[in-house]
Scaffold this motif. Sequence first.
Motif, short mmCIF file in Angstrom:
data_model
loop_
_atom_site.label_atom_id
_atom_site.label_comp_id
_atom_site.label_asym_id
_atom_site.label_seq_id
_atom_site.Cartn_x
_atom_site.Cartn_y
_atom_site.Cartn_z
N ASP A 249 35.34 19.60 35.00
CA ASP A 249 36.55 20.42 35.00
C ASP A 249 36.80 21.00 36.39
OD1 ASP A 249 36.76 19.88 32.34
OD2 ASP A 249 35.79 21.75 31.70
N ALA A 250 35.70 21.36 37.06
CA ALA A 250 35.81 21.89 38.42
C ALA A 250 34.64 21.34 39.21
CB ALA A 250 35.78 23.41 38.41
N PRO A 251 34.86 20.98 40.48
CA PRO A 251 33.74 20.52 41.30
C PRO A 251 32.67 21.61 41.38
CG PRO A 251 35.83 20.06 42.39
CD PRO A 251 36.14 20.92 41.20
N GLN A 252 31.41 21.20 41.32
CA GLN A 252 30.29 22.17 41.41
C GLN A 252 29.59 21.98 42.72
OE1 GLN A 252 27.64 21.41 38.14
NE2 GLN A 252 29.22 21.85 36.63
N SER A 253 29.19 23.08 43.31
CA SER A 253 28.54 22.91 44.61
C SER A 253 27.21 22.18 44.40
CB SER A 253 28.43 24.27 45.29
OG SER A 253 27.11 24.65 45.39
N LEU A 254 26.92 21.31 45.33
CA LEU A 254 25.86 20.32 45.15
C LEU A 254 24.49 20.94 45.42
CD1 LEU A 254 25.46 17.27 44.64
CD2 LEU A 254 25.59 16.94 47.11
N GLY A 255 23.60 20.81 44.46
CA GLY A 255 22.22 21.22 44.66
C GLY A 255 21.30 20.07 44.35
N ARG A 256 20.14 20.33 43.77
CA ARG A 256 19.23 19.27 43.33
C ARG A 256 19.89 18.52 42.17
NH1 ARG A 256 13.37 18.35 43.34
NH2 ARG A 256 13.30 19.61 45.22
N LEU A 257 19.85 17.22 42.26
CA LEU A 257 20.55 16.38 41.28
C LEU A 257 19.54 15.50 40.57
CD1 LEU A 257 23.53 15.68 40.57
CD2 LEU A 257 23.39 13.90 42.30
N THR A 258 19.45 15.67 39.25
CA THR A 258 18.54 14.83 38.48
C THR A 258 19.33 13.66 37.91
OG1 THR A 258 17.25 16.75 37.90
CG2 THR A 258 16.90 14.80 36.56
N LEU A 259 18.83 12.46 38.13
CA LEU A 259 19.53 11.27 37.66
C LEU A 259 18.55 10.44 36.83
CD1 LEU A 259 22.48 10.60 38.38
CD2 LEU A 259 21.61 8.96 40.06
N ALA A 260 18.72 10.51 35.51
CA ALA A 260 17.86 9.74 34.61
C ALA A 260 18.36 8.30 34.57
CB ALA A 260 17.90 10.37 33.22
N PRO A 261 17.55 7.38 34.06
CA PRO A 261 18.00 5.99 33.95
C PRO A 261 19.37 5.92 33.28
CG PRO A 261 15.69 6.08 33.45
CD PRO A 261 16.14 7.51 33.63
N ALA A 262 20.28 5.13 33.88
CA ALA A 262 21.63 4.87 33.40
C ALA A 262 22.63 5.96 33.74
CB ALA A 262 21.68 4.61 31.90
N GLN A 263 22.16 7.13 34.18
CA GLN A 263 23.11 8.20 34.49
C GLN A 263 23.80 7.92 35.83
OE1 GLN A 263 20.76 11.85 34.19
NE2 GLN A 263 21.61 12.20 32.15
N ARG A 264 25.00 8.46 35.95
CA ARG A 264 25.73 8.40 37.21
C ARG A 264 26.14 9.80 37.63
NH1 ARG A 264 26.65 6.19 32.88
NH2 ARG A 264 28.92 6.03 32.87
N ALA A 265 26.31 9.95 38.95
CA ALA A 265 26.87 11.18 39.50
C ALA A 265 27.78 10.79 40.63
CB ALA A 265 25.75 12.09 40.01
N ASP A 266 29.01 11.30 40.59
CA ASP A 266 29.91 11.15 41.73
C ASP A 266 29.84 12.43 42.52
OD1 ASP A 266 30.77 9.02 40.00
OD2 ASP A 266 32.70 9.00 41.07
#
Length: 463
Positions: A249-266
């Motif tokens: 809904d709103a961009p979130q300021s970027l911190g530590r990003l956890t990416l599990a198998p199959a997940q995506r993050a833009d």
Amino acid sequence: MKSITRRTFGGGMFGVLVATGLRPTSLQAQTPQDLIAREGVLQLAPANYPETQVWGYSGAVPGPTIRLPQGGRMTRRFVNELPQPGTIHWHGIRIDNAMDGVPGLTQDVVEPGETFLYDFVLPDAGTYWYHPHNRSYEQMARGLSGALIVEEADGGPEVDSDEVLLLDDWRLTEDAQIAGGFGNMHDWAHAGRIGNWITVNGTGDWRTTVQRHSRHRLRLVNTANARIFSLEAQGLEGWLIALDGMPLDAPQSLGRLTLAPAQRADIIVDVTASVGEEALLVNFERDGGYAIASFDVTAVARSERLDAPSPLPPNPVPQLGPLQTARTAKLLMEGGAMGRMDGAMMGGQMMGMREMAGAGKVWAFNGMADMPDAPLVAANRGETVRIDITNDTAWPHAMHLHGHHFRQIADDGTAGALRDTLLMDRGETAQIAFVADNPGDWLLHCHMLEHSAGGMMTWLRVV
Ligand code: C2O
Ligand code: CU
């Protein structure tokens, strides 16, 4: 150019059109492009190692990036040139059920030498991906996957570049070949097949040059069998704008990003490192971090950073109905090493853990280690469905629902971001809810591929 002329001249017309610089668009539209799964070789390991023999779409790792407009059609003829049957699953697409690529549920496997036409509409913009759904614990470990990018109708946010970064984890032998042991029950009962070599877009040394204060959209996709990435940007500052394809809904300021198998993050990042420095994407493990992608800063793009980006336009996902009256189901995840399950139903019989492992199953959903005959939930089209999931195992799991995006509902009732894959920690419980608006039979499984093959798989029916 009249179409009658084309028909009369057939293939020969191609040459004429190309020679005059015209693109034979209508002919292209009638002849779908092939997406061929076949063997290939590439320099996966550092240059002092031999090339690696892989399986890839077009023989490449990653496979070709498919970019199409929102609302458009994805049409590709899958050609299986591998020695094993296969299918393609279009992960995260709210797809026509017949195109979902699940053997035994939505289609038959495509035998070696055979083809299957995938043809479906792309309702949502965002970052998606494609991969096999037969023996995926082997076929994906050998390299089969690629990105499917659906472009926003408004052209997307203003950036200097838009990069797709597919993160993968490989288990290589000393001579840089794909290690065997795909059915290793020790892996299956523990964290899955964790590798010893990390790549981004098929290279262990992914790098690019950037300019200070330039802005980049990075589309991160975890294509690993089982590894969870824990990422931090250094020399890059910005925002998380979408998860699993769906805009926040709103961009979130970027911190530590956890990416599990199959997940995506833009993410949208601005280069804040100075000229001559290197900005990095760093993956953190228990014992420290290492760079997986490098951005060499060679010039200055502009004197100041751009303004914060606006949110991406929302996708047409229906709003959740009231949760009190939602159709509900419970899902208990059990099994694995160091768990407390002592057996489960298999082939209509109760079996002990040792017997189960002998038959290739080490996990269970609701006491069943096989794909159940009956769906976990049968919902009417348009109904809101709520699933209470309990991870009663000693391992994290990445729970993926096909055909729909869901929201995690917090204890206080607030709904989280739309996702198609939810990472659940050991011992964690989670409640997910979604509108069952897509008719068909849909899998719900762990995306640690050894776990789903080992029993963590069920399905839902929407009629
Ligand atoms: Cu990406 Cu059923 O999976
Ligand atoms: Cu799992």
